[in-house]
Design a protein around this motif. Structure first.
Motif, PDB file in Angstrom:
ATOM      1  N   GLY A 175       0.765  -1.249   0.000  1.00 47.15           N
ATOM      2  CA  GLY A 175       0.000   0.000   0.000  1.00 47.15           C
ATOM      3  C   GLY A 175       0.793   1.295   0.000  1.00 47.15           C
ATOM      4  O   GLY A 175       0.315   2.329   0.501  1.00 47.15           O
ATOM      5  N   ALA A 176       1.998   1.292  -0.590  1.00 52.12           N
ATOM      6  CA  ALA A 176       2.745   2.552  -0.720  1.00 52.12           C
ATOM      7  C   ALA A 176       1.951   3.530  -1.584  1.00 52.12           C
ATOM      8  O   ALA A 176       1.275   3.128  -2.533  1.00 52.12           O
ATOM      9  CB  ALA A 176       4.108   2.286  -1.362  1.00 52.12           C
ATOM     10  N   SER A 177       2.056   4.816  -1.272  1.00 54.56           N
ATOM     11  CA  SER A 177       1.359   5.824  -2.089  1.00 54.56           C
ATOM     12  C   SER A 177       2.091   6.036  -3.411  1.00 54.56           C
ATOM     13  O   SER A 177       1.488   6.330  -4.432  1.00 54.56           O
ATOM     14  CB  SER A 177       1.264   7.146  -1.333  1.00 54.56           C
ATOM     15  N   ARG A 178       3.427   5.880  -3.380  1.00 56.28           N
ATOM     16  CA  ARG A 178       4.236   6.069  -4.592  1.00 56.28           C
ATOM     17  C   ARG A 178       5.566   5.358  -4.393  1.00 56.28           C
ATOM     18  O   ARG A 178       6.147   5.416  -3.298  1.00 56.28           O
ATOM     19  CB  ARG A 178       4.462   7.569  -4.835  1.00 56.28           C
ATOM     20  N   VAL A 179       6.029   4.674  -5.443  1.00 53.65           N
ATOM     21  CA  VAL A 179       7.327   3.992  -5.385  1.00 53.65           C
ATOM     22  C   VAL A 179       8.179   4.482  -6.554  1.00 53.65           C
ATOM     23  O   VAL A 179       7.762   4.408  -7.713  1.00 53.65           O
ATOM     24  CB  VAL A 179       7.167   2.457  -5.441  1.00 53.65           C
ATOM     25  N   TYR A 196       7.826  -4.325 -12.950  1.00 53.58           N
ATOM     26  CA  TYR A 196       7.772  -4.374 -11.487  1.00 53.58           C
ATOM     27  C   TYR A 196       6.744  -3.424 -10.887  1.00 53.58           C
ATOM     28  O   TYR A 196       6.555  -3.411  -9.675  1.00 53.58           O
ATOM     29  CB  TYR A 196       9.156  -4.076 -10.901  1.00 53.58           C
ATOM     30  N   GLY A 197       6.125  -2.582 -11.733  1.00 54.58           N
ATOM     31  CA  GLY A 197       5.030  -1.745 -11.243  1.00 54.58           C
ATOM     32  C   GLY A 197       5.434  -0.524 -10.429  1.00 54.58           C
ATOM     33  O   GLY A 197       4.619   0.042  -9.706  1.00 54.58           O
ATOM     34  N   PHE A 198       6.707  -0.079 -10.549  1.00 54.83           N
ATOM     35  CA  PHE A 198       7.097   1.177  -9.904  1.00 54.83           C
ATOM     36  C   PHE A 198       6.280   2.317 -10.524  1.00 54.83           C
ATOM     37  O   PHE A 198       5.955   2.271 -11.716  1.00 54.83           O
ATOM     38  CB  PHE A 198       8.587   1.457 -10.126  1.00 54.83           C
ATOM     39  N   ASP A 199       5.965   3.333  -9.739  1.00 59.40           N
ATOM     40  CA  ASP A 199       5.200   4.469 -10.270  1.00 59.40           C
ATOM     41  C   ASP A 199       6.066   5.374 -11.126  1.00 59.40           C
ATOM     42  O   ASP A 199       5.577   6.020 -12.057  1.00 59.40           O
ATOM     43  CB  ASP A 199       4.609   5.278  -9.104  1.00 59.40           C
ATOM     44  N   ALA A 200       7.357   5.433 -10.800  1.00 55.69           N
ATOM     45  CA  ALA A 200       8.283   6.275 -11.563  1.00 55.69           C
ATOM     46  C   ALA A 200       9.684   5.705 -11.391  1.00 55.69           C
ATOM     47  O   ALA A 200       9.981   5.044 -10.393  1.00 55.69           O
ATOM     48  CB  ALA A 200       8.233   7.714 -11.061  1.00 55.69           C
ATOM     49  N   ALA A 201      10.524   5.956 -12.382  1.00 56.74           N
ATOM     50  CA  ALA A 201      11.920   5.515 -12.294  1.00 56.74           C
ATOM     51  C   ALA A 201      12.755   6.430 -13.178  1.00 56.74           C
ATOM     52  O   ALA A 201      12.241   7.042 -14.115  1.00 56.74           O
ATOM     53  CB  ALA A 201      12.051   4.063 -12.744  1.00 56.74           C
TER      54      ALA A 201
END
Length: 339
Positions: A175-179, A196-201
């Protein structure tokens, strides 16, 4: 005991202590005799062994949390293999075990240091990574050391590596708001977001880390999982919200440095933001092992947690695999497979 045993085994020895980047002449692949195991021991044919960043530190002759590798002795590290001879209660020929005597074809292992693993739960190599030390490092470092809670924004450096890729996914699952992740190539950045579904990289080679992190996390970060150190740690301190927590797991950016590397220049921010920066060693968290395997095996089975391995075939390529790891040529866990 079992039938015909091998008479010799190839093993990697450290023959000189590297100065800066390790060189081929610092290592030697040597033949060693193999004999039947003594009482309380098992002989294991290694199928896969692990190369990890922490091994670079063990090549230096310095006092540390783990003793340095001895010169002209086989190096050590995680390995998984098949018992080919047993002189220990509870271990039979054919059992698969995880142990700490890698970098060699056959290992004579004290039974008390061997852990049976189940090949039906996951491929054996997974016990060196996602279900092994790197997986537990991610799990304990995020949930225990960084006190992650639902709604936290999380930044991970070295995010396409074995530990970092798990940290980011576990944060999302909880449940992180943003990764946000950083990595060293555009391909790895794409992998972080798409697989991997990271929100940003971002690719840290494409510009100052602090600027790229600010852009990726406009509302700041609550947790930083540090695998890199240096410029990344300084950037995280700048982007932290009040009461931010950092797990300091690794500093691969400076492992081969021959001069002292500058620390973050903005440490004064730790005061006003009331930050917590905590170092971690996975061995302090073995009490979480059962819970970790249960939860992560479940995520693997459901397909919610994905992992990559970079497999190098053949013991003769062990040194090249290790050097490749230090150069960031791996995606996910770097494994040497003895097939």
């Amino acid at each position: 005991m079992s039938a015909a045993l091998p008479t010799s085994s190839r093993e990697w020895h450290l023959v000189a202590r590297p100065h800066g980047w390790p060189k081929a002449e610092d290592f030697a692949l040597r033949e060693a005799p193999v004999s039947a195991p003594a009482e309380g021991r098992v002989l294991v044919r290694n199928l896969h062994f692990s190369v990890d960043p922490y091994m670079r530190g063990r090549m230096n002759d310095v006092k540390s949390y783990t003793p340095p590798f001895k010169l002209d002795h086989p190096m050590e590290g995680g390995a998984v293999g098949e018992v080919v001879a047993s002189n220990a209660e509870g271990f039979a020929v054919g059992d698969h075990v995880l142990h700490g005597l890698g970098w060699r074809e056959y290992a004579d292992v004290p039974a008390k240091h061997a852990v049976k693993v189940d090949a039906s739960l996951a491929p054996l190599s997974a016990y060196l990574g996602v279900l092994g030390m790197t997986g537990l490092t991610a799990y304990a470092g995020l949930f225990d050391v960084a006190s992650f809670k639902e709604g936290d924004a999380v930044f991970v450096s070295g995010a396409a590596g074995a530990v970092g890729s798990q940290v980011g996914q576990m944060a999302k699952l909880k449940g992180a708001s943003r990764v946000i992740g950083s990595a060293g190539s555009d391909e790895k950045v794409k992998l972080l977001v798409e697989e991997y579904g990271f929100d940003a990289a971002f690719n840290y080679k494409n510009g100052p880390v602090a600027e790229q992190l600010r852009e990726a996390a406009p509302d700041g970060i609550d947790v930083y999982f540090d695998n890199v150190g240096g410029e990344h740690l300084e950037a995280a301190i700048s982007s932290f919200n009040v009461h931010g927590r950092a797990t300091i797991c690794g500093m691969i950016a400076q492992y081969n440095a021959t001069e002292p590397t500058p620390g973050p220049r903005n440490l004064a921010l730790v005061i006003g933001k009331r930050l917590r920066l905590q170092g971690m060693l996975v061995n302090d968290h073995t009490d979480l092992q059962g819970q970790f395997v249960q939860e992560v095996a479940g995520w693997l089975a459901s397909g919610e947690l994905k992992y990559r391995e970079t497999v190098v075939e053949g013991i003769e390529n062990g040194f090249d695999a290790f050097l490749g790891l230090l150069r960031g040529e791996n995606t996910g866990k770097m494994i040497v497979s003895l097939g």
